[in-house]
Design an enzyme around this catalytic site. Sequence first.
Site, PDB file in Angstrom:
ATOM      1  N   ASP A  22       0.783  -1.255   0.000  1.00  0.00           N
ATOM      2  CA  ASP A  22       0.000   0.000   0.000  1.00  0.00           C
ATOM      3  C   ASP A  22       0.813   1.303   0.000  1.00  0.00           C
ATOM      4  OD1 ASP A  22      -1.552  -2.131   0.851  1.00  0.00           O
ATOM      5  OD2 ASP A  22      -2.299  -1.133   2.650  1.00  0.00           O
ATOM      6  N   GLU A 198     -10.579  -2.708   4.362  1.00  0.00           N
ATOM      7  CA  GLU A 198      -9.249  -2.148   4.606  1.00  0.00           C
ATOM      8  C   GLU A 198      -9.142  -0.757   3.976  1.00  0.00           C
ATOM      9  OE1 GLU A 198      -6.406  -6.073   4.918  1.00  0.00           O
ATOM     10  OE2 GLU A 198      -6.621  -5.248   2.925  1.00  0.00           O
TER      11      GLU A 198
HETATM   12  C1  FRU Z   1      -3.856  -3.671   2.766  1.00  0.00           C
HETATM   13  C2  FRU Z   1      -3.202  -4.068   4.071  1.00  0.00           C
HETATM   14  C3  FRU Z   1      -3.628  -3.122   5.175  1.00  0.00           C
HETATM   15  C4  FRU Z   1      -2.499  -3.235   6.156  1.00  0.00           C
HETATM   16  C5  FRU Z   1      -1.309  -3.408   5.251  1.00  0.00           C
HETATM   17  C6  FRU Z   1      -0.247  -4.326   5.799  1.00  0.00           C
HETATM   18  O1  FRU Z   1      -3.193  -4.139   1.644  1.00  0.00           O
HETATM   19  O2  FRU Z   1      -3.517  -5.406   4.399  1.00  0.00           O
HETATM   20  O3  FRU Z   1      -4.890  -3.419   5.739  1.00  0.00           O
HETATM   21  O4  FRU Z   1      -2.388  -2.107   6.959  1.00  0.00           O
HETATM   22  O5  FRU Z   1      -1.797  -3.930   4.038  1.00  0.00           O
HETATM   23  O6  FRU Z   1       0.885  -4.311   4.986  1.00  0.00           O
END
Ligand code: FRU
Length: 504
Positions: A22, A198
């Site tokens: 992300d 998310e």
């Molecule tokens: C989304 C996610 C988020 C988390 C991060 C962990 O892709 O799963 O929810 O904060 O990636 O790397």
Amino acid sequence: EPHEDSWRPQVHFSPPEGFMNDPNGLFVDAQGTYHLYYQYNPTGILAGNQHWGHATSKDLFHWFDQPIAIYPPDAESQVFSGSVVIDVKNTSSFFPDQSDGVVAIYTLNTPGAQVQEIAYSRDGGYTFTPFEGNPVIDGQSTQFRDPKVVWHAETQRWIMVVAYAQEFIVAIYTSPDLKTWTHASDYSHHGLLGLQYECPNLVRVPVRDAVGAPQTEYDMYVLTLSINPGAPLGGSTTQYFPGNFDGTQFTPVDGATRLADFAKDNYAAQFFYGTPEGEDALSLGWASNWQYTEATPTAREGWRGVMTLPRRSFLTRNSREGWVLVSLPVELSPVLCPGPIRVTREHLGGDMRFEADLRAVKSGAYHFEIVLPTFSRTATEARLTFELSSSASGESVSGGWLFALGGDCHFYLDRGRTHGFDHPLFTDGFSTSVVAPGEGDYTWTLSAVFDRSILEVFVNGGAASATMTVFPEGRLTMLAVRTAGIPEDVLVNVVVHGLKSVWE
Ligand code: FRU
């Protein structure tokens, strides 16, 4: 500079090495420097050991790698996704002598809980100090993450959206100082649930007409919400809800779920903090899918993960779907080679075939645009398709419009004829139904960027868009555009540009 056969994109951001997911903490500072932080495992090629990697840019294309900005406090913890704000008024009191203090708000993931923490930076976002009073929100949950904070001028408060992932709740909190947070409302069980919510984002966007002119005096809000796993096409996807926000509660305009992308590789997009009010919202997404991201073949080059092109977004209305979030790439001029490689403005002459030889484009990255005016359909089936191919390997990536007699139109993409990545969930084809043109001077438009291992398309002025990773073994150096069943007097316009590598 990457090897000329590398899958490394030439105008998209990818991490120096290791695994990236992300985008985090996107903001633009008062000097016009864009900051990109990202979920980063610097020591492995799989997700895990999450840090906040960091890069900066003046133009959203040429990124400079910066030292890792936020480290986990111990071996058991990880710094998960989150956001950044500029605390101009020093509401936090971290910044007695400055108006450019930067605060990061993120999830600390530990074996027993996910809690929201903050860290402050007095040097403009390069180095951070965790707040002594962390966590700032303990939701008593192991699945509580991805805080995105914005400033709400009307109430003079900070607003956080954050996901109780497995309870399908986007919780909204408010704060006067980034340290003390009060629960204001929940937006729960909306849209597609998947198995987890998310990376929510709440963003104010301008309302424009279909050609981008301002339409009303007020802005609206959009709540974007990523789900993973469980997307309709499998794995991860991002949905959005146009609506209004009154400082405590988000109210969607209707009960519909809208998807941000019609392919499988655009997840966890985040909007930049600090862009001028009234201007289009800017964002970056992570161009992958949790279903197969840990199996992609770029591992053999020592890196995984790429961000989408920087995009600008506004809301518009169309007759069929109502509110639509338009996404377009930002101005490509920083990476556009001077002078188009090939332009055509041709009568279709029944069946047109247009070709552009792209072998001379060193970067292996291209931009092409197609404009097709409204036409009246007489053939049972009409189409305008493009194909990028490699004569050496016989591979190709293709797409285009399929017009049916009844007025329906589908835009499709196909990555099935590439050989570099074989995975059962790395599915071949994607399509979307695009709204038939209304009256007047409506045109069908496509703006596409191909960059070694990623293709992004923006269809009909950005009303539909898709992000598709692709791993051809050979270099795709021939672009063909073909038509069938379109009346002879219709003019089609194709413009092809090479893109300049940002690595040079
Ligand atoms: C989304 C996610 C988020 C988390 C991060 C962990 O892709 O799963 O929810 O904060 O990636 O790397």
